[in-house]
Design a protein around this motif. Structure first.
Motif, PDB file in Angstrom:
ATOM      1  N   SER A   1       0.868  -1.184   0.000  1.00  0.00           N
ATOM      2  CA  SER A   1       0.000   0.000   0.000  1.00  0.00           C
ATOM      3  C   SER A   1       0.895   1.221   0.000  1.00  0.00           C
ATOM      4  N   LEU A   2       0.535   2.258  -0.755  1.00  0.00           N
ATOM      5  CA  LEU A   2       1.347   3.470  -0.756  1.00  0.00           C
ATOM      6  C   LEU A   2       1.353   4.138   0.613  1.00  0.00           C
ATOM      7  N   LEU A   3       0.430   3.752   1.489  1.00  0.00           N
ATOM      8  CA  LEU A   3       0.410   4.280   2.851  1.00  0.00           C
ATOM      9  C   LEU A   3       1.302   3.476   3.795  1.00  0.00           C
ATOM     10  N   GLY A   4       1.683   2.266   3.388  1.00  0.00           N
ATOM     11  CA  GLY A   4       2.462   1.398   4.267  1.00  0.00           C
ATOM     12  C   GLY A   4       3.791   1.971   4.703  1.00  0.00           C
TER      13      GLY A   4
ATOM     14  N   LEU B   1       8.403  -2.282  -5.623  1.00  0.00           N
ATOM     15  CA  LEU B   1       8.145  -3.669  -5.986  1.00  0.00           C
ATOM     16  C   LEU B   1       6.879  -4.162  -5.279  1.00  0.00           C
ATOM     17  N   GLY B   2       6.681  -3.721  -4.029  1.00  0.00           N
ATOM     18  CA  GLY B   2       5.448  -4.066  -3.329  1.00  0.00           C
ATOM     19  C   GLY B   2       4.227  -3.503  -4.017  1.00  0.00           C
ATOM     20  N   ALA B   3       4.315  -2.260  -4.492  1.00  0.00           N
ATOM     21  CA  ALA B   3       3.187  -1.648  -5.202  1.00  0.00           C
ATOM     22  C   ALA B   3       2.913  -2.373  -6.515  1.00  0.00           C
TER      23      ALA B   3
ATOM     24  N   GLY C   1     -10.793  -1.424 -19.387  1.00  0.00           N
ATOM     25  CA  GLY C   1     -11.435  -0.174 -18.999  1.00  0.00           C
ATOM     26  C   GLY C   1     -11.446   0.037 -17.498  1.00  0.00           C
ATOM     27  N   LEU C   2     -11.558  -1.045 -16.739  1.00  0.00           N
ATOM     28  CA  LEU C   2     -11.535  -0.948 -15.282  1.00  0.00           C
ATOM     29  C   LEU C   2     -10.218  -0.345 -14.789  1.00  0.00           C
ATOM     30  N   GLY C   3      -9.137  -0.616 -15.514  1.00  0.00           N
ATOM     31  CA  GLY C   3      -7.818  -0.193 -15.076  1.00  0.00           C
ATOM     32  C   GLY C   3      -7.594   1.304 -15.084  1.00  0.00           C
ATOM     33  N   VAL C   4      -8.339   2.024 -15.915  1.00  0.00           N
ATOM     34  CA  VAL C   4      -8.136   3.476 -15.994  1.00  0.00           C
ATOM     35  C   VAL C   4      -9.120   4.235 -15.110  1.00  0.00           C
ATOM     36  N   THR C   5      -9.861   3.523 -14.290  1.00  0.00           N
ATOM     37  CA  THR C   5     -10.778   4.156 -13.346  1.00  0.00           C
ATOM     38  C   THR C   5     -10.176   4.136 -11.945  1.00  0.00           C
ATOM     39  N   GLY C   6     -10.866   4.809 -11.037  1.00  0.00           N
ATOM     40  CA  GLY C   6     -10.439   4.798  -9.649  1.00  0.00           C
ATOM     41  C   GLY C   6     -11.020   3.655  -8.843  1.00  0.00           C
ATOM     42  N   TYR C   7     -11.646   2.679  -9.523  1.00  0.00           N
ATOM     43  CA  TYR C   7     -12.219   1.547  -8.800  1.00  0.00           C
ATOM     44  C   TYR C   7     -11.145   0.611  -8.240  1.00  0.00           C
ATOM     45  N   THR C   8      -9.954   0.681  -8.779  1.00  0.00           N
ATOM     46  CA  THR C   8      -8.818  -0.044  -8.211  1.00  0.00           C
ATOM     47  C   THR C   8      -7.670   0.965  -8.037  1.00  0.00           C
ATOM     48  N   PRO C   9      -6.656   0.655  -7.238  1.00  0.00           N
ATOM     49  CA  PRO C   9      -5.520   1.574  -7.070  1.00  0.00           C
ATOM     50  C   PRO C   9      -4.529   1.538  -8.224  1.00  0.00           C
ATOM     51  N   VAL C  10      -4.764   0.695  -9.217  1.00  0.00           N
ATOM     52  CA  VAL C  10      -3.781   0.513 -10.290  1.00  0.00           C
ATOM     53  C   VAL C  10      -3.549   1.810 -11.055  1.00  0.00           C
ATOM     54  N   GLU C  11      -4.608   2.546 -11.337  1.00  0.00           N
ATOM     55  CA  GLU C  11      -4.471   3.803 -12.073  1.00  0.00           C
ATOM     56  C   GLU C  11      -3.590   4.791 -11.321  1.00  0.00           C
ATOM     57  N   HIS C  12      -3.776   4.885 -10.012  1.00  0.00           N
ATOM     58  CA  HIS C  12      -2.964   5.794  -9.190  1.00  0.00           C
ATOM     59  C   HIS C  12      -1.504   5.343  -9.171  1.00  0.00           C
ATOM     60  N   ILE C  13      -1.293   4.058  -8.946  1.00  0.00           N
ATOM     61  CA  ILE C  13       0.072   3.530  -8.909  1.00  0.00           C
ATOM     62  C   ILE C  13       0.749   3.699 -10.266  1.00  0.00           C
ATOM     63  N   TYR C  14      -0.016   3.533 -11.346  1.00  0.00           N
ATOM     64  CA  TYR C  14       0.521   3.723 -12.703  1.00  0.00           C
ATOM     65  C   TYR C  14       1.105   5.123 -12.855  1.00  0.00           C
ATOM     66  N   ARG C  15       0.382   6.132 -12.371  1.00  0.00           N
ATOM     67  CA  ARG C  15       0.877   7.505 -12.467  1.00  0.00           C
ATOM     68  C   ARG C  15       2.048   7.732 -11.513  1.00  0.00           C
ATOM     69  N   SER C  16       1.958   7.160 -10.329  1.00  0.00           N
ATOM     70  CA  SER C  16       2.990   7.389  -9.314  1.00  0.00           C
ATOM     71  C   SER C  16       4.323   6.764  -9.697  1.00  0.00           C
TER      72      SER C  16
END
Length: 399
Positions: free
Chosen positions: A87-90, A260-262, A349-364
Motif C-alpha cells: 500500500s502506498l500508505l504502508g 516492488l510491493g506496489a 477499462g476498469l484499469g483506468v478508473t479509480g475503482y482499483t488503485p492501479v491507475e494511481h500507482i501507474y501515475r505514481s
C-alpha cells in the motif's frame, strides 16, 4: 532470504508477513478516503498510521537501536519494505518512506554528538525532514551543477539559492541543504542542517505532479540568505557529494523495495481479475495474450527480487555498492513499471478508473524512472565502466 533479525529471533520472512498483514488490514482500508482528496497524505493520517504500527510493534524496524528501532539489515529490509509498499500508505506507517528513510540512513552514518540528538532522534520519533539538493535547470541528475551557495560570514554561513522537487518540505521539521561552500564556482559543496523555520527559508509553492503519494508534497523552495552556524555542517565541510552517494546508493534500493510491493499489488489485482472475468468462452487469463502478460509479470517480479537481494548483500558485507545499486535501480524501476502497465492493460477499462488503485500507482511509479537518477544517467555511468581502454588486453577484432 530468511535472515535472523536482532535483538529478537523473528526472521525476515516472518516479520515481512506481519507487515503485509498490517498493511492489508490497516493501510489499504484508508486508501480510498485519502485518494478522494487528490492531495498529499496529511500529517493527521500519517500520525494515525504510525500509532497503529507502533501498537503492533512494526514501527521503525530499520531505525538504529539507540532510538528505538531494530536496525534490521538491508536484506531484511528488502522483504519488509516490499511488504510495506503493498500500500502506498504502508511506508508512511512504518516511517520508511522517502525522503525520511534516506535521511535517517545518512544521519545515522554521518551525524555525531548534538546532531544525532537534535536531528536524528526526532526523525526516528516520527517527525519529517526534507533533502534540498535538486535545483531548477541545475543540480539533479548532475549534482556538480549545484548553484546554491553558502557564503561565509564570520562563524556563520549565509545560504542563498533556489531548490525544487523538494519532497516533504511542507511540514518538515528540518532540512539537509546542499550548497557550495563559498562563492567560487569550483567550491566543493557541504551539507547544512537547519530547522525549517529558520528565517530566509520560503516555500514558494507545491508543485503539481502526476500523482500525490507522499506527505508534505513536492515543493519549490527559495533560500534567501539563510543564516546557519558553521557547527551546523553535517560531517566534514566540502564532503556533500561523497555524503550524497552514502545516502543515494542504499536509497535507490529501498525505493526499489517499496515500488516492488506496489507493483505486486497491481499484479495481484490483475490476476484476480483475469481469473474471474470470462470473455470469448473462457476465463480472461486462459487467453494466451493475457496469460503471457501475467507470466512476464511473474518474471519481472522474481528477477527484481533477486537483483535487490544481491545488491543488499553487498551493502551488508560492507561494500559501497554504487555500481550495483545503479544497475538495480534501472532494472527494477523499468521492470516494476512494466508490471504495473501490463496489469492496467489486463484490467482494460476498469484499469483506468479509480475503482482499483492501479491507475494511481501507474501515475505514481512513472516518476521512479527519473528521480534518484534517471535511467539514462545510470546507463551512461554504467557504460563508462563497461567500456575498456583502447589499449586494454581484451581480444581485438581483426581488420
Amino acid at each position: 532470504m530468511n535472515l535472523a533479525i536482532t535483538p529478537e529471533s523473528e526472521d525476515a520472512a516472518a516479520l515481512a508477513a506481519r507487515v503485509r498483514d498490517f498493511v492489508t488490514k490497516v493501510c489499504i482500508p484508508r486508501e480510498d478516503a485519502w485518494r478522494a482528496t487528490g492531495k498529499a497524505v496529511s500529517d493527521d493520517l500519517r500520525w494515525e498510521l504510525i500509532g497503529e504500527a507502533r501498537a503492533q510493534g512494526l514501527y521503525g524496524l530499520h531505525l538504529p537501536l539507540e532510538f528505538g528501532g531494530r536496525d534490521i539489515d538491508h536484506r531484511s529490509r528488502a522483504q519488509v519494505f516490499e511488504a510495506a509498499g503493498y500500500s502506498l500508505l504502508g511506508p508512511m506507517a512504518l516511517h520508511c518512506a522517502a525522503p525520511d528513510e534516506g535521511n535517517q540512513h545518512l544521519l545515522n552514518l554521518v551525524a555525531e554528538g548534538e546532531h544525532r540528538e537534535a536531528y536524528l532522534k526526532p526523525l526516528c520519533e516520527g517527525h519529517r525532514s526534507c533533502f534540498m539538493m535538486t535545483e531548477p535547470g541545475g543540480a539533479g541528475a548532475d549534482p556538480g551543477l549545484l548553484k546554491t551557495v553558502a557564503v561565509p560570514d564570520g562563524d556563520d554561513y549565509l545560504i542563498s539559492g533556489r531548490k525544487w522537487y523538494i519532497t516533504g518540505a511542507l511540514g518538515a521539521r528540518f532540512a539537509i541543504i546542499m550548497a557550495r561552500d563559498g562563492a567560487a564556482e569550483d567550491a566543493p559543496p557541504s551539507m547544512f542542517l537547519t530547522s525549517m523555520d529558520t528565517p530566509g527559508i520560503e516555500i514558494v509553492g507545491e508543485m503539481d505532479v502526476m500523482a500525490h503519494d507522499s506527505a508534505g508534497g513536492h515543493c519549490v523552495v527559495h533560500l534567501n540568505r539563510v543564516r546557519v552556524h558553521r557547527s551546523q555542517i553535517l560531517g566534514e565541510p566540502g564532503q556533500a557529494l561523497r555524503y550524497a552517494q552514502v545516502r543515494l546508493a542504499p536509497a535507490r534500493l529501498t525505493h526499489c523495495m517499496r515500488w516492488l510491493g506496489a507493483a505486486e499489488r497491481c499484479h495481484d489485482i490483475a490476476r484476480s481479475h483475469a481469473a474471474r472475468r470470462r470473455v470469448f468462452g473462457a476465463r480472461l487469463g486462459e487467453h494466451q495474450g493475457v496469460g503471457f502478460q501475467l507470466a512476464d509479470n511473474e518474471i519481472d517480479l522474481y528477477v527484481s527480487r533477486q537483483a535487490i537481494a544481491h545488491a543488499c548483500g553487498l551493502l551488508d558485507a560492507g561494500a559501497k555498492g554504487r555500481h550495483e545499486s545503479s544497475m538495480v535501480k534501472v532494472f527494477v524501476s523499468e521492470a516494476a513499471s512494466r508490471v504495473v502497465d501490463r496489469s492496467l492493460q489486463i484490467l482494460g477499462g476498469l484499469g483506468v478508473t479509480g475503482y482499483t488503485p492501479v491507475e494511481h500507482i501507474y501515475r505514481s511509479i512513472r516518476a521512479f524512472r527519473i528521480y534518484d537518477g534517471p535511467s539514462e544517467t545510470h546507463r551512461w555511468a554504467i557504460s563508462r565502466r563497461a567500456l575498456p581502454a583502447e589499449d586494454s588486453a581484451l581480444p581485438a577484432l581483426t581488420d
